[in-house]
Each structure stands twice: as structure tokens, then as C-alpha cells.
Design an enzyme around this catalytic site. Sequence first.
Site, PDB file in Angstrom:
ATOM      1  N   ASP A  62       0.812  -1.216   0.000  1.00  0.00           N
ATOM      2  CA  ASP A  62       0.000   0.000   0.000  1.00  0.00           C
ATOM      3  C   ASP A  62       0.846   1.266   0.000  1.00  0.00           C
ATOM      4  O   ASP A  62       0.331   2.372  -0.194  1.00  0.00           O
ATOM      5  CB  ASP A  62      -0.958   0.020   1.198  1.00  0.00           C
ATOM      6  CG  ASP A  62      -0.248  -0.269   2.514  1.00  0.00           C
ATOM      7  OD1 ASP A  62       0.851   0.275   2.740  1.00  0.00           O
ATOM      8  OD2 ASP A  62      -0.790  -1.045   3.327  1.00  0.00           O
ATOM      9  N   ASP A  82       6.618  -7.131  -2.514  1.00  0.00           N
ATOM     10  CA  ASP A  82       5.253  -7.554  -2.192  1.00  0.00           C
ATOM     11  C   ASP A  82       4.769  -8.433  -3.341  1.00  0.00           C
ATOM     12  O   ASP A  82       4.924  -8.068  -4.511  1.00  0.00           O
ATOM     13  CB  ASP A  82       4.337  -6.344  -2.012  1.00  0.00           C
ATOM     14  CG  ASP A  82       3.009  -6.706  -1.347  1.00  0.00           C
ATOM     15  OD1 ASP A  82       2.361  -7.670  -1.811  1.00  0.00           O
ATOM     16  OD2 ASP A  82       2.620  -6.026  -0.387  1.00  0.00           O
ATOM     17  N   ALA A 123       8.213 -12.670  -0.552  1.00  0.00           N
ATOM     18  CA  ALA A 123       9.293 -12.119   0.267  1.00  0.00           C
ATOM     19  C   ALA A 123      10.312 -13.190   0.651  1.00  0.00           C
ATOM     20  O   ALA A 123      11.524 -12.939   0.630  1.00  0.00           O
ATOM     21  CB  ALA A 123       8.720 -11.457   1.518  1.00  0.00           C
ATOM     22  N   ASP A 141       5.953  -6.024   7.036  1.00  0.00           N
ATOM     23  CA  ASP A 141       4.591  -5.476   7.105  1.00  0.00           C
ATOM     24  C   ASP A 141       3.643  -6.459   6.434  1.00  0.00           C
ATOM     25  O   ASP A 141       3.083  -6.196   5.370  1.00  0.00           O
ATOM     26  CB  ASP A 141       4.557  -4.110   6.417  1.00  0.00           C
ATOM     27  CG  ASP A 141       3.207  -3.404   6.571  1.00  0.00           C
ATOM     28  OD1 ASP A 141       2.418  -3.830   7.433  1.00  0.00           O
ATOM     29  OD2 ASP A 141       2.962  -2.442   5.822  1.00  0.00           O
TER      30      ASP A 141
END
Length: 490
Positions: A62, A82, A123, A141
Site C-alpha cells: 500500500d 510484495d 518475500a 509489514d
Amino acid sequence: MPTSLFIEQHPNGLAFYINGDLQFDTADETIYHEYLVLPAIALAAQRFPQTPLRVLICGGGDGLAARDALRFSQVSDVTLVDYDSEVLALGRTVFVPYNQGSLLDEPGAALGETRLTVHTQEAFEFVSRLPDACYHVVICDFTFPTRAEDAQIYSREWFQQVERILCPSGVMSTNGVSPEQRTLGFWCLYQTLLAAGLQAKPLQVAIPSFQAHGYGAWGFLLASAMPITRSEVEALSFPPTLSALQPQDWMAAFQLPTTIAQHRHAVNIHTLTCPQLFYYLLNPRLPLETTAIAPSDAELQTTDFLDLQEAGTGCLGTRDLLQLDSIASVWLEELYRSDNLQTPQALDQLMPVQHRYHSAQMTSEWMGYLKALLEEVNLNQLIASLLERAQELPPQLVRELKQLAEKIRTGQPLTYVSEHTAEVITLLSVTLLMANLTSPDVVFAKGYSSSSGGSSYSGNGSESDLGIFGMWTMIIGGFWLWNLYSNPDD
């Protein structure tokens, strides 16, 4: 599993959901992202003065974590990885007013270069191919695990990879789970970090939107191979114009209620070879042996983790308690407990919650209906089916099953159940319960019914065919379990 993305617009911004779980609400997302990102980079800036910092963000498509990382002028390079291209696309469009265009090319950058590089990749795979000691800071995250597979990026193997790519005395920060709602899961993460060679400091922060969704106060973990001291944390320097993290009182986040902190030594670590985390997330409130705290004082006591430098106490798990064979093993151990005065195993260990949409109450109710469930089984048909494959069973069990069949045929009272027969019934019970908790229609050939609506629906197909399929599901499961636990010499 397909990913469902949903954006809810409201007068002051938006809320973003993945598979029905809130990821952030723009009303208070700065609380989450500032606590996740700023302490880790500020600590690295203090440990590596006059050094251009390289930061890796895992997840965070995001762009909100990247926004806060780019606040530091000392940060020269940010790599974001991501796997979800759709979230990254939102980060470059819909979320731009909130991430301040962190995923876009910086205007005026020399020769079109920016401080940010984005990779669309898993990841774990990305990090495993990186050279040693190549980043000063790693920010994790990730979303809350909703499947056992999602928990791989919280394993000891993952944290060992993170420790490997960090420069000596580098810093990592990871999103955790709620210490108050998922207590055992949070401490599993803590102990797993310690087992990976990282000194970890837990934090707990109140985020109103998370609390409104019932997620509880949220947890983070700040970690480094070099111990993190109170004096270091007190001397941290943050960028100006902070929205949520207040330098004068943010360190209170390291103080967790002692009623929560005391459970940190009662968990196993999470590994790829013996997963534990998802079990703890689904079954977060198991009975624990804890140090005695007077009820009147319990809510007032806190443990300040800035005052602690702890070695890991988490053990390697011996089995994954979400697997059928492990659950059956627990039942068999309970069957042969020699001390009848011992407290029986808790129901949530005998049959733990298996799915995130289930509850401990649902499982306990099924446990209470065990006798009724077993009565649904045609015992004559079951024994006959077993004896048809007598050559695959231990001879002693075959003899006992024949005796049991004769008692049933002649109507004799079943006053004694042999050890082997008890094992079969135990394993059948586990298989039956597991089948009902995961697919009740298969076992009992029942259609969907709604008592509240007063209507019912039975699917197409023969009910007897489904019943036979359900019976064979249980029989096959019973044979499989018996092969695991039977003694070939019996």
C-alpha cells in the site's frame, strides 16, 4: 486461494480490507505505520551515524510503510517486495493521497533515479537470494495469517534469513498480532525471534479502528542481533511532524500487562518443520500454568521490556496439533493415563479449533455430542468392514473384533472393552469429529438446514450414497491412524 480486496469509503477517508480483514483505516493508519517503521530506522540511524541507510520493506504494497521510511534523509535506498500486484497497483493510484506518492517516481530525481525499488515477488524467496549483511533495516509489514501456509514468513527460518541479510547491529521490525487477543501467538513470535538469534522487544499499541473490529490492542516486535538498550531508545531522534508517535511518551508501548507478559515462557517456537503459530492463533487461550498474581493487583502490574534482556525459552514443538495424526496421539495418551487423579486434557487440546471461522465453543459442543455422533455409526457394518480386511490388522485385534461382533449379534451386554478395541474407538472418535468439523454433510449425508428460517434444503444425489462415502471416509481414516499407532508384534 483467491484474494478479495475491498475499499470502504467514508467521509474522512477510506478503510482497506483483504479477505474481509481490515488492513488499515486512513483515520488512524499513522499509528500502526509510525510504530512499525520509525523506531527501527531511528535506531539504525543512531547505530550507523553518517552512513547512507539501506531499508528493505517486506509486504507493505500500500506504500504507507515506504512513506514513513522515506521521511528519513539518511535513508538512501528503500527496496519494497510484495507478491500482490493488485495491492501495489492501489498503492500507485487510490492510496496516493495517503502514502504521499511513495511508490511513484520522485519528481526531479536525477536521471530518473529514485530512492525506492519495487519487486513483485514472494518475500521469502526474494530474501533467501540476497547476499549477507546487505541492509541496515528490515521492516516486515505482512497481513495476519489466515492459513497455515501464511505463517511461513513468521517462522524461525524466515527470521534467520532476516538476521543474515542485516548488517551487524542492524535492526528489524515486524507486525505481530494482538498480545491481548492472541496472547500465545504473540509470544510464539517473540520466542521464535529469540531462537533465530535476534534480541526482541515487544510493543503493544492501541489502534481505534483495530479495536472497533475486535482485534484488540496491536502488537509489534523490534529486534536486532545486538541487544537494544533503554538508553539507546531514550536517545532516538525522529523526523518532525509526527502524527501518532509522540517522543515524550511512546516508550510506554514497551510496557505490557504482566497478566499477558507472564505467558511468554509457555509456548513453542514456530518452524517450517514443526509449525506452531497458526495453532496458537486459532486456539489463543489455552490453560497455562502461570505465576500467581493476586486478582486485585493483576490489572495494575506491567512488565517493562526495556528493562529486560532475555534468552529464548521456547522449545521446538514435537508435533503440529492441527494435524489429524497429532490429535489422535493426544487422545491415545489421554486414554492410557495411569494417574486417574490427574486433570484431564483440556477440550481445546483434545480437539483444537481447526478453522478461523470456527470457535472453541463450537468444538466443545461437538465434544459434548461425541456419544450421539458415535451412535450414528452402524457398528455392525463397521466391524464387518474391518473384518473383511482382517489380514491387514493385528491378530489380537481381529480376535477381539470377532468377540465384539458376536456379543452384538447375540445381544450380550458390552461390559468390557479391550485395550485394542478402545484404541479403535478412540481413533474412530477423532476421525468422526474431524470429519464433522470440516465437512458434516459428507459424514452424515445431511443437507443444509436453517432452524431460524424454518426451511431446509437437501442437495441432489442419493443420501445413502453420501452416507456410504462418509462411512468409508471414517473407515479409511481409522485404518490410516491404526497403521500409525499399532504395534506390529500385537
